[in-house]
Design a protein around this motif. Structure first.
Motif, PDB file in Angstrom:
ATOM      1  N   PRO B  74      73.764  16.577  -0.282  1.00 52.51           N
ATOM      2  CA  PRO B  74      73.774  15.262  -0.935  1.00 52.51           C
ATOM      3  C   PRO B  74      73.127  14.220  -0.014  1.00 52.51           C
ATOM      4  O   PRO B  74      73.033  14.443   1.200  1.00 52.51           O
ATOM      5  CB  PRO B  74      75.277  14.974  -1.113  1.00 52.51           C
ATOM      6  N   ILE B  75      72.730  13.070  -0.579  1.00 53.42           N
ATOM      7  CA  ILE B  75      71.994  12.088   0.243  1.00 53.42           C
ATOM      8  C   ILE B  75      72.796  11.567   1.426  1.00 53.42           C
ATOM      9  O   ILE B  75      72.222  11.175   2.434  1.00 53.42           O
ATOM     10  CB  ILE B  75      71.504  10.869  -0.587  1.00 53.42           C
ATOM     11  N   GLY B  76      74.123  11.587   1.298  1.00 59.87           N
ATOM     12  CA  GLY B  76      74.942  11.044   2.382  1.00 59.87           C
ATOM     13  C   GLY B  76      74.776  11.794   3.690  1.00 59.87           C
ATOM     14  O   GLY B  76      75.016  11.251   4.759  1.00 59.87           O
ATOM     15  N   SER B 107      65.728  14.822   1.295  1.00 61.76           N
ATOM     16  CA  SER B 107      67.013  15.341   0.808  1.00 61.76           C
ATOM     17  C   SER B 107      66.832  15.972  -0.566  1.00 61.76           C
ATOM     18  O   SER B 107      66.156  15.409  -1.435  1.00 61.76           O
ATOM     19  CB  SER B 107      68.025  14.197   0.721  1.00 61.76           C
ATOM     20  N   THR B 108      67.455  17.129  -0.764  1.00 60.99           N
ATOM     21  CA  THR B 108      67.435  17.726  -2.102  1.00 60.99           C
ATOM     22  C   THR B 108      68.403  16.991  -3.032  1.00 60.99           C
ATOM     23  O   THR B 108      68.473  17.310  -4.215  1.00 60.99           O
ATOM     24  CB  THR B 108      67.794  19.234  -2.074  1.00 60.99           C
ATOM     25  N   ASN B 109      69.147  16.019  -2.486  1.00 57.71           N
ATOM     26  CA  ASN B 109      69.963  15.125  -3.317  1.00 57.71           C
ATOM     27  C   ASN B 109      70.885  15.922  -4.249  1.00 57.71           C
ATOM     28  O   ASN B 109      70.868  15.749  -5.459  1.00 57.71           O
ATOM     29  CB  ASN B 109      69.011  14.205  -4.115  1.00 57.71           C
ATOM     30  N   LEU B 110      71.668  16.803  -3.657  1.00 62.88           N
ATOM     31  CA  LEU B 110      72.547  17.660  -4.471  1.00 62.88           C
ATOM     32  C   LEU B 110      73.578  16.819  -5.218  1.00 62.88           C
ATOM     33  O   LEU B 110      74.168  15.907  -4.661  1.00 62.88           O
ATOM     34  CB  LEU B 110      73.269  18.685  -3.577  1.00 62.88           C
ATOM     35  N   ASP B 111      73.749  17.114  -6.493  1.00 65.55           N
ATOM     36  CA  ASP B 111      74.738  16.385  -7.281  1.00 65.55           C
ATOM     37  C   ASP B 111      75.720  17.367  -7.926  1.00 65.55           C
ATOM     38  O   ASP B 111      75.695  18.574  -7.658  1.00 65.55           O
ATOM     39  CB  ASP B 111      74.064  15.476  -8.312  1.00 65.55           C
ATOM     40  N   GLU B 112      76.561  16.835  -8.789  1.00 67.05           N
ATOM     41  CA  GLU B 112      77.646  17.625  -9.349  1.00 67.05           C
ATOM     42  C   GLU B 112      77.140  18.862 -10.090  1.00 67.05           C
ATOM     43  O   GLU B 112      77.681  19.956  -9.949  1.00 67.05           O
ATOM     44  CB  GLU B 112      78.450  16.728 -10.300  1.00 67.05           C
ATOM     45  N   THR B 115      76.241  21.824  -7.985  1.00 68.52           N
ATOM     46  CA  THR B 115      77.351  22.624  -7.447  1.00 68.52           C
ATOM     47  C   THR B 115      77.841  23.637  -8.474  1.00 68.52           C
ATOM     48  O   THR B 115      78.506  24.594  -8.127  1.00 68.52           O
ATOM     49  CB  THR B 115      78.538  21.739  -7.002  1.00 68.52           C
ATOM     50  N   VAL B 146      77.931  21.381   1.391  1.00 66.15           N
ATOM     51  CA  VAL B 146      77.837  21.638  -0.046  1.00 66.15           C
ATOM     52  C   VAL B 146      76.998  22.887  -0.317  1.00 66.15           C
ATOM     53  O   VAL B 146      77.415  23.780  -1.064  1.00 66.15           O
ATOM     54  CB  VAL B 146      77.246  20.416  -0.782  1.00 66.15           C
TER      55      VAL B 146
END
Lengths: 435, 494
Positions: B74-76, B107-112, B115, B146
């Protein structure tokens, strides 16, 4: 949000929520997250918005530092011990459990755990703030939603002088705390009292009294829509929304008049306050005669800041903003409003508007020679030197600038903006990050 | 334990070195137990935020010239990097590097939904986009908590793309949940960069000495010493190029800024390419400088030049050091630093006549990776050679534990860097120095610079005293009365 993001300009949902909780006096954040989440989330949001210190325990929060053990066996038992420890060793008014991705993916039941402490009479609450739910602004929204849904007690009694100020989230923009303070100062001149929650040493009592307010003022074109409806349905509190940061006399007077109208403030008071504040602004602003630069400008900032600065520069200060890149996550349905607010000026032409979060695409959108100055974040400094552009940091990440109680919003904040703007236009160029 | 570069990832510090994050006792006991292989860890049930290996993996990799990092998270996990890399951007750029180029992390910017459905294809597309955008010389893919929990196999993606693209695509294990010790991130960086950038040297060994560290700050102070010894200084730091790393394999010797950052990569150079890793004596302060230079002189057979340099440096700074010692007489210091520098600064303070009351290291490695068993860790040599001993404890940035210790010892000043120990000290009214690391504190010149800073800080205490007078403890009375090590729990040590 964009598919992939080069050089994210802030942290994740945990970062935005942590920034909010950490900015409340005597509120203790408890992280149920990985060992690095606290540092990354803090640096990515509050750190990237000028240096910020937490209000209570300097950058050091109770945390479960989740490892493989918790992933395999679950983390609730460990969290119970950390919450117990936190309530025993820290004199907090409220303990706020914030979850990270790991906890949210493995499905730890934080809600039930927090209930155990609530049943003991302990002021413990929580929000699911894993980074996979979105960016820092989303984290701030989750915090305000938790405030409306769980923390603020339902009450029929409303205080006709009390309002809640929302929309400017901690760490989400440059000068966030100074901007909140300046806007609260002006609203309080109308005879109202303001819960700002995150400045002036305000504490848990303000969270509790928020449901006794008779109105919310939300300063943002797009944030807090879910929270707005929660405040209305659960607490019967209507929100007045102003779609952009009010910067300078034209916008701030417009803001005050609309607040006055919406909240039933005596027009005589509104007229007196706006007249006095405008006089104060123009008395000082007239000093810049002879030093007034004329610039063609590109603005790179979150929607609220971009609207505020672009409108001020165009409507009050005779500059021409030719391009605006909105860098926070504005959903497609909200983009027309933001676009509208970035145009329709008294004199200047409408700028080109882009909605981008990916640094590569932002830099591409900044190509061309139609402007000679960039008002952006410290990430833009790398292109201003080779291109000989003038430059000023107005958005996050702010880089090494020291930002304490400075404001750009309102009447007085606009004067500070003019000071910084003219300083940035000195013939000898000093970029935000100097060599 | 030998390093195995054929493995996908480096084993953690806990596994490889028996490193710990919990201890309280004497330095002599810590090093003795460490050397004997019987050092046991202590855990804590109540904890405060630490740091993670991911932070350091991406920070180090993204600092390399020509490299690009794809962060599979995630971006964080990467949003704070600009905050951490600002100092690097303040430095003068090395020749040929354009100024002010921010490190590039995509960032691959993983989101919900990622997952639930997995994000291997998204990772692939991100790497391809990274390649198209910037045409880097190499791409590093770094995993996060993640991506690790959902089971995305970054190593297979890297292997496939390594074959498809004409540049090295290397995966590095960055998930913070792997290790309690954030220095494990330096090992992930070292493991990945070794695979990407080292290759067997051809031809003869060159008169080169390698230095591994964060950055080149202070290079100008130390380079002349090596020039006099006929050695070129080759840096493996932020801003270093592929060529710098290739050159490193042909060097005679290496040393690093500290064991935490430098141990793994310099051990690889020693094990795979025979480049001697000088680790027992780090060249900080006068004593460290003399011992390090003598080790080096002996290795290259130039003891006479080394003695000349030492004599000159000693003479040059003698008066200044005497003056500083006179000013610091009777002062007592408290240290909270990463494990390498905690036990270097303790010696520097000792050399200046300051009493070290207590030193906190953020972790402790009882041994290092290198195979040369004659070499001891630097802290152990100080105990043996200088009879240096004092109270010490190990905590992974547990600042509330640090707070109780600072209060208990009530030092004249604190020496720290990052991780906010200085905030807890300053707010209580105790002055704190945020220290320099690396070349800047090397030798007698470095000792003078450090000592001068202490004198200046102790001369101008008005701000810290006024802050301290307004201090209100956030802690309960019960906590204020606790022993600093009350949260230790042997069962939680794993």
């Amino acid at each position: 949000m964009a598919e992939i993001i080069q050089s994210p300009r802030g942290a994740c949902a945990l970062g935005g929520a942590l920034a909010a909780v950490a900015s409340i006096n005597k509120a203790v954040p408890i992280l149920h997250a990985g060992p690095g989440c606290g540092v990354q989330a803090f640096a990515g949001q509050l750190g990237n918005a000028g240096p910020n210190r937490t209000s209570y325990t300097p950058d050091s929060f109770p945390c479960t530092n989740m490892s493989q053990h918790e992933v395999v066996f679950g983390g609730i038992d460990h969290l119970r011990e950390v919450v117990r420890g936190a309530t025993e060793i820290l004199n907090g008014d409220v303990y706020f459990v914030l979850t990270g991705c790991t906890s949210d993916i493995i499905g730890d039941d934080v809600d039930s755990l927090v209930d155990e402490f609530v049943k003991e009479g302990k002021p413990v609450t929580f929000a699911n703030t894993g980074g996979l739910y979105g960016d820092g602004a989303r984290g701030y929204e989750i915090f305000v939603e938790a405030l409306a849904a769980r923390i603020a007690p339902v009450t029929e009694t409303k205080d006709e002088k009390l309002v809640n100020l929302f929309g400017i989230g901690p760490g989400l923009s440059k000068c966030w705390s100074g901007n909140i303070e300046e806007i609260a100062r002006i609203i309080e001149r109308l005879g109202l009292r303001v819960n700002t929650f995150f400045t002036r040493g305000e504490d848990y009592e303000k969270l509790l009294s928020s449901s006794a307010a008779f109105a919310n003022i939300i300063i943002s074109p797009h944030l807090l829509k879910e929270a707005e409806s929660l405040w209305e349905t659960r607490h019967g509190i209507k929100s007045f929304r102003y779609t952009g940061l009010p910067v300078g006399p034209t916008a701030t007077t417009d803001f005050i008049r609309k607040v006055g109208e919406a909240l039933g403030v005596d027009t005589a008071i509104v007229d007196r306050v706006t007249e006095e504040e405008e006089s104060y602004f123009f008395d000082y602003a007239s000093v810049t005669i002879g030093r007034l630069p004329t610039k063609k400008i590109a603005v790179v900032a979150d929607a609220g800041t971009a609207i505020g600065l672009t409108r001020f520069l165009s409507d009050d200060y005779s500059q021409e903003v030719v391009r605006v890149i909105v860098t926070d996550n504005v959903l497609p349905e909200d983009q027309p409003l933001v676009r509208e607010r970035l145009g329709g000026f008294q004199w200047a032409q409408n700028p080109e508007v882009f909605f981008l979060q990916d640094d590569y695409e932002i830099k591409q959108a900044l190509e061309g020679d139609s402007f000679d100055m960039i008002l952006g974040s410290s990430l833009e400094d790398e292109i201003v030197v080779p291109r000989g552009l003038q430059f000023m940091v107005v958005s996050i990440p702010t880089g090494p600038d020291m930002i304490l109680n400075k404001a750009y919003a309102g009447y007085r904040g606009a004067l500070t903006f003019v000071e910084d703007f003219i300083d940035a236009c000195r013939p000898v160029h000093i970029p935000g990050i100097s060599l | 334990m030998a390093i195995d570069l054929t493995l996908k990832e480096s084993a953690t510090r806990e596994q490889r070195l028996g490193s710990i994050t919990g201890y309280d006792g004497k330095l002599s006991d810590l090093t003795k137990q460490g050397c004997a292989g019987c050092l046991l860890n202590k855990g804590r049930r109540f904890q405060t935020v630490s740091s993670c290996s991911h932070t350091h993996t991406i920070n180090q990799l993204s600092g390399l010239t020509g490299a690009l990092v794809v962060d599979h998270g995630p971006i964080g996990c990467s949003g704070g990097q600009i905050f951490f890399t600002l100092n690097r951007n303040r430095l003068n750029p090395p020749p040929g590097v354009p100024p002010l180029e921010h490190s590039k992390i995509i960032s691959t910017n993983l989101d919900e939904s990622d997952t639930i459905f997995g994000a291997v294809e998204k990772l692939r597309q991100t790497v391809l986009a990274a390649y198209e955008r910037h045409h880097p010389k190499e791409i590093f893919i770094v995993s996060s908590c993640v991506s690790a929990i959902i089971g995305d196999d970054i190593f297979s993606v890297a292997q496939e793309l390594n074959e498809e693209l004409d540049i090295p695509v290397i995966a590095a294990a960055g998930e913070g949940l792997r290790s309690k010790i954030w220095a494990t991130g330096f090992d992930s960086y070292s493991h990945a960069v070794s695979k990407a950038r080292f290759s067997p040297p051809t031809g003869e060994r060159n008169p080169i000495i390698n230095y591994s560290g964060f950055g080149p700050v202070g290079r100008q102070y130390v380079e002349p010493f090596f020039t006099r010894l006929g050695l070129q200084l080759n840096l493996l730091v932020g801003g270093s190029t592929q060529e710098d790393f290739h050159r490193a394999t042909t060097a005679i010797a290496s040393w690093g800024q500290c064991s935490s950052q430098s141990n793994y990569i310099l051990s690889v150079l020693e094990q795979e390419y025979g480049v001697r890793y000088l680790q027992s004596h780090l060249p900080y302060g006068g004593i460290g400088f003399e011992r390090f230079m003598r080790d080096l002189g002996k290795l290259i057979g130039k003891e006479d030049i080394v003695e000349e340099i030492i004599a000159e440096e000693k003479e040059k700074y003698k008066d200044q050091i005497d003056a500083i010692k006179a000013r610091l007489k009777g002062k007592r210091a408290f240290i909270a630093l990463g494990s390498g520098f905690a036990y270097e600064y303790s010696r520097l303070l000792w050399e200046l006549g300051v009493e070290v009351q207590h030193a906190i290291g953020y972790h402790f490695d009882p041994v290092l990776d290198q195979n040369n068993l004659e070499s001891e860790i630097a802290a152990a040599t100080d105990v043996k050679e200088l009879k240096l001993d004092f109270d010490t404890s190990i905590n992974d940035g547990q600042e509330m534990e640090t707070y109780l210790l600072v209060k208990e010892y009530n030092p004249d000043f604190l020496v720290s860097r990052g991780h906010e120990a200085s905030a807890w000290s300053m707010l209580q009214g105790i002055p704190s120095l945020d220290t320099e690391i690396g070349f800047v504190i090397m030798g007698y010149r470095g000792l003078v610079e450090f000592g001068t800073t202490i004198v200046e800080v102790l001369d101008s205490k008005n701000f810290v005293e006024k802050l301290g007078a307004r201090y209100v403890s956030p802690f309960t009375e019960a906590y204020e009365g606790l022993s600093p090590f009350s949260f230790y729990d042997e069962e939680a040590a794993i």
